[in-house]
Design an enzyme around this catalytic site. Structure first.
Site, PDB file in Angstrom:
ATOM      1  N   ASP A 135       0.878  -1.284  -0.208  1.00 10.64           N
ATOM      2  CA  ASP A 135       0.052  -0.083  -0.060  1.00 10.64           C
ATOM      3  C   ASP A 135       1.003   1.496   0.049  1.00 10.64           C
ATOM      4  O   ASP A 135       0.657   2.037  -0.651  1.00 10.64           O
ATOM      5  CB  ASP A 135      -0.909  -0.020   1.150  1.00 10.64           C
ATOM      6  N   GLU A 160      -5.537   6.890   0.114  1.00  4.18           N
ATOM      7  CA  GLU A 160      -6.011   6.147   1.308  1.00  4.18           C
ATOM      8  C   GLU A 160      -5.005   6.241   2.406  1.00  4.18           C
ATOM      9  O   GLU A 160      -5.371   6.326   3.568  1.00  4.18           O
ATOM     10  CB  GLU A 160      -6.512   4.829   0.824  1.00  4.18           C
ATOM     11  N   THR A 232      -7.077  -4.968   0.215  1.00  6.18           N
ATOM     12  CA  THR A 232      -5.923  -5.490   0.913  1.00  6.18           C
ATOM     13  C   THR A 232      -6.136  -6.891   1.558  1.00  6.18           C
ATOM     14  O   THR A 232      -5.493  -7.904   1.436  1.00  6.18           O
ATOM     15  CB  THR A 232      -5.637  -4.632   1.918  1.00  6.18           C
TER      16      THR A 232
END
Length: 464
Positions: A135, A160, A232
């Protein structure tokens, strides 16, 4: 493009041209007809010309046949039709492609390492959702690529992740891992026609790249929306996930790019368990048609077309734009033959309500449950006809979970609205404020109308 110029790519929808500066002999044209049989014959004829020319030109590019195979399809842009978003789309597709390669390496290590090793790469956010080194690494990579292409002062990004965890002294090893993966990824930039950094980025530069993604969106101006790893949970389980990047201008998504590294090219493979898919993937060559997987799907608003580009393997170079092929939504309009997608997890979506809706409009196929915005890709590619999501009370949809997918489905011929039939509003910040009950994406207007009616008929009896 080693063999053909951009001018050739621009002319391709009308003729295949043997260029005198590329091959010996006279200029030869093979018209592209609507009949696929004739098209295949014309491509064969062109292949023969290329092969004959190779005998006289030993230093010709080894990738010629691959490029000709790619030329079976139309092209996203021509030099005559480029618009103000052409560079943005090109850079966005290349950035997401790089992110896909990064994620593939990280996911492979996650599914093969011990539980203790995985603990060092997977962390929990305040809401208990997982976040991984991928990420942060993807966010840094995409941020850097966009800033280099357009200037950091001209790039605003809603994303994010933040740097709170990475900035802690206890996260020194985690940060080193992120920096390493970012630099490994950026070193591959020349394969995609992008310039690599003159030297490896240091920790400060990586943190700055992540923290630059601090825009809050809004109704005016231009900003990018990034979900570095959407889904995720699927990612850490070795299953489906997506990298999603969209460009929003004055509250309207104008570019959408979805990277789907695990999405199989054949629809039938979607229903297999992820462990079985991984096993088959390892037993076959990355270029094998028996189990080809991974693509970047993209579209530009108003073009009326969506495209799919297969992922790079090894050290192959990325060809822009004519190695992509156009995709379209399914033509199925009969609910009895339609397949609907829904999220895997029940935490923020009601499976029982969507199942009831599907049954009420006559859908009888089992739902296709997928992690992430891969559901949007399934509709755009024609692998499913309906995506429904009705969040539980208190859950607020975020713009990065939908912006890219909406553009792609709409340009592929589909429809996306809230449950009241209104377009999704991306102009109110990071959330889809004013969302009417849920989100409905369909391959066609007929199915869409049926589901909207079913929602109205059954909503008051639901417990959402």
């Amino acid at each position: 493009m080693p063999t053909f110029s951009s001018g050739f790519a621009a002319k391709f929808p009308f003729a295949l041209v043997q260029r005198s500066n590329s091959f010996p002999g006279h200029l030869t044209k093979f018209p592209i007809l609507s009949d696929k049989k004739h098209n295949r014959q014309n491509l064969t004829n062109l292949s023969v010309c290329v092969l004959n020319s190779r005998s006289n030109q030993n230093n010709h590019s080894a990738s010629t046949m691959e490029e000709i195979n790619g030329l079976e399809f139309d092209t996203p842009f021509s030099s005559e039709t480029k618009d103000e978003f052409s560079k943005e789309l090109e850079v966005a597709v290349k950035a997401v492609h790089m992110a896909c390669m990064l994620c593939q390496r990280v996911q492979e290590s996650l599914v093969s390492e011990t539980h203790e090793a995985n603990d060092q790469q997977v962390h929990s956010k305040d809401d208990n959702s997982p976040v991984t080194v991928a990420d942060w690494s993807v966010q840094a990579t995409v941020s850097w690529v966009l800033s280099e292409a357009f200037g950091s002062e001209n790039v605003s990004i809603v994303a994010e992740e933040d740097v709170e965890v990475l900035s802690k002294a206890s996260s020194a090893d985690l940060l080193k891992s992120v920096v390493k993966k970012v630099n490994q990824c950026l070193a591959k930039a020349p394969l995609l026609g992008l310039e690599a950094p003159s030297r490896p980025l240091d920790m400060r530069e990586v943190l700055n790249a992540i923290s630059r993604c601090n825009s809050r969106g809004g109704k005016s101006g231009r900003f990018w929306v990034l979900d570095p790893v959407d889904g995720t949970l699927g990612f850490v389980r070795g299953d489906q996930y997506a990298i999603a990047l969209a460009l929003i201008e004055d509250g309207e998504p104008v570019i959408g790019v979805l990277g789907c590294p695990n999405y199989p090219m054949k629809k039938d493979w979607l229903s297999y368990q992820n462990g079985y898919r991984r096993l088959l993937s390892r037993l076959t060559s990355p270029t094998s048609e028996a189990y080809a997987k991974g693509s970047v799907i993209y579209a530009r608003k108003g073009s009326g077309k969506a495209w799919m580009q297969t992922l790079l393997h090894g050290d192959k170079k990325f060809v822009w734009p004519n190695s992509a092929r156009q995709i379209k939504v399914s033509s199925i309009g009969n609910p009895a033959m339609a397949t609907f997608c829904e999220p895997v997890e029940k935490a923020n979506s009601s499976h029982s309500f969507t199942a009831g809706l599907a049954h009420s409009v006559g859908m009888r196929n089992q739902p296709l449950r997928l992690y992430s915005m891969v559901k949007y890709a399934a509709i755009a590619r024609g692998d499913a006809e309906v995506f429904m999501k009705f969040a539980r009370t208190g859950y607020k949809e975020k713009i990065w979970d939908h912006a890219a997918g909406v553009v792609i489905i709409e340009e592929a011929g589909g429809v996306v609205t809230d449950a009241g039939g209104q377009p999704l509003d991306f102009s109110k910040g990071i959330y889809l404020e004013g969302l009417d009950r849920g989100i409905i994406a369909c391959a066609g207007a007929g199915l869409h109308e049926k589901i909207l009616s079913a929602v109205e008929d059954s909503w008051n009896s639901s417990s959402l």
